[in-house]
Design an enzyme around this catalytic site. Structure first.
Site, mmCIF file in Angstrom:
data_model
loop_
_atom_site.group_PDB
_atom_site.id
_atom_site.type_symbol
_atom_site.label_atom_id
_atom_site.label_comp_id
_atom_site.label_asym_id
_atom_site.label_seq_id
_atom_site.Cartn_x
_atom_site.Cartn_y
_atom_site.Cartn_z
ATOM 1 N N LYS A 71 0.771 -1.391 0.353
ATOM 2 C CA LYS A 71 -0.561 0.028 -0.033
ATOM 3 C C LYS A 71 0.584 1.143 0.022
ATOM 4 O O LYS A 71 0.536 2.125 -0.375
ATOM 5 C CB LYS A 71 -0.879 0.125 1.003
ATOM 6 C CG LYS A 71 -2.403 -0.959 1.082
ATOM 7 C CD LYS A 71 -3.019 -0.876 2.416
ATOM 8 C CE LYS A 71 -4.184 -2.019 2.077
ATOM 9 N NZ LYS A 71 -5.400 -2.264 2.865
ATOM 10 N N ASP A 107 -10.191 2.829 1.512
ATOM 11 C CA ASP A 107 -10.181 2.091 2.929
ATOM 12 C C ASP A 107 -10.757 2.618 4.071
ATOM 13 O O ASP A 107 -11.120 2.113 5.004
ATOM 14 C CB ASP A 107 -8.683 1.355 3.515
ATOM 15 C CG ASP A 107 -7.999 0.214 3.277
ATOM 16 O OD1 ASP A 107 -8.802 -0.164 2.170
ATOM 17 O OD2 ASP A 107 -7.399 0.051 2.735
#
Length: 286
Positions: A71, A107
């Site tokens: 990420k 997210d």
């Protein structure tokens, strides 16, 4: 269009075999009657740049979701990064936009989605204990800071927690090690009336194939909500004990589905059909 000549997206990570993202996106594509597919690819860290370079050449590739451990590592390979992802410092969704790869972070919104009814209520004070300081923790910390939470960030190494805490603006932050929460405490919590306490596990500990999260419930205030973003297994040891203690819990599928819905719109240009969430959950837990 042939199976090979339809718009497609995927999730990348290492490991990736456990990912439920293909089931989620495939379910939505079918319900909406969209000609598209969504797969998964195992990508090792040293191969990340070459993988994305290859995907750039595929005009039908809509992008990918990004899971651990990429990420943050994926960011240097992108042409643009959305301001939300830039602020969080982590990307979980890469969109193929013309000749560009654009990084997003869904997210944060996905994490907050199951908490929205609680957050619509006024509180005297909000505190979150965040276990972990990786890519998912970054999204969680920034999301909760935006909702006025005082944060306690715990990482395996104190300097990891300190680095994340230093990036959070506008709220009080405190740091600790994960070991601190593994040891019993005799701290006496005061009256929590009007206070919203949340404990969030953002680490992979407790995931299938990983050791359990060492955590002592003496650190949990009365009436706290326990949120574990691990979804394989769905009922982690952390959540199992929380339920046994009568605490409210949120499992990892809530965030997984929420962040996937935001990514689905970016990939395929239509909102995910959330009216089928109960059926989707049943599929994911079968």
């Amino acid at each position: 269009m042939t199976a090979a000549a339809i718009p497609h997206a995927e999730v990348i990570g290492d490991p990736i075999a456990h990912s439920k993202s293909p089931l989620i996106h495939g379910f939505w594509l079918e319900r909406l009657g969209i000609a598209g597919r969504y797969g998964k690819s195992l990508v090792h860290g040293p191969d990340l740049g070459a993988f994305l370079k290859g995907r750039r050449q595929d005009a039908l590739w809509r992008g990918c979701n990004v899971t651990v451990p990429h990420k943050q590592a994926v960011m240097p390979f992108l042409d643009r990064i959305d301001p939300v992802a830039r602020r969080i410092g982590a990307v979980n969704t890469v969109v193929h936009d013309g000749d560009h790869l654009v990084g997003h972070n869904t997210d944060a919104a996905g994490f907050l989605e199951p908490l929205l009814p609680l957050l619509a209520t006024r509180h005297l004070y909000r505190m979150a204990r965040i276990l972990g300081a990786g890519g998912a923790a970054r999204a969680v910390a920034h999301a909760l800071a935006g909702e006025g939470f005082t944060l306690v960030i715990a990482a395996r190494k104190l300097e990891q927690a300190e680095a994340l805490a230093a990036e959070i603006e506008g709220v009080d932050t405190h740091v600790a090690t994960l070991d601190h929460f593994a040891r019993p405490t005799d701290f006496a919590f005061d009256d929590r009336e009007g206070i919203l306490d949340i404990v969030v596990n953002t680490t992979p500990l407790g995931m299938t194939g990983q050791p359990p999260l060492p955590f002592d419930y003496s650190h949990v205030p009365p009436g706290a909500l326990i949120y574990d973003i691990v979804y394989a297994p769905l009922e982690t040891a952390l959540l199992g004990e929380a339920r046994a203690r009568g605490l409210v819990v949120v499992d990892g599928l809530a965030m997984l589905i929420g962040q996937a819905a935001a990514a689905f719109r970016l990939f395929f240009g239509q909102p995910a059909p959330r009216q089928y969430d109960a059926e989707l959950r049943a599929l994911l837990t079968a």
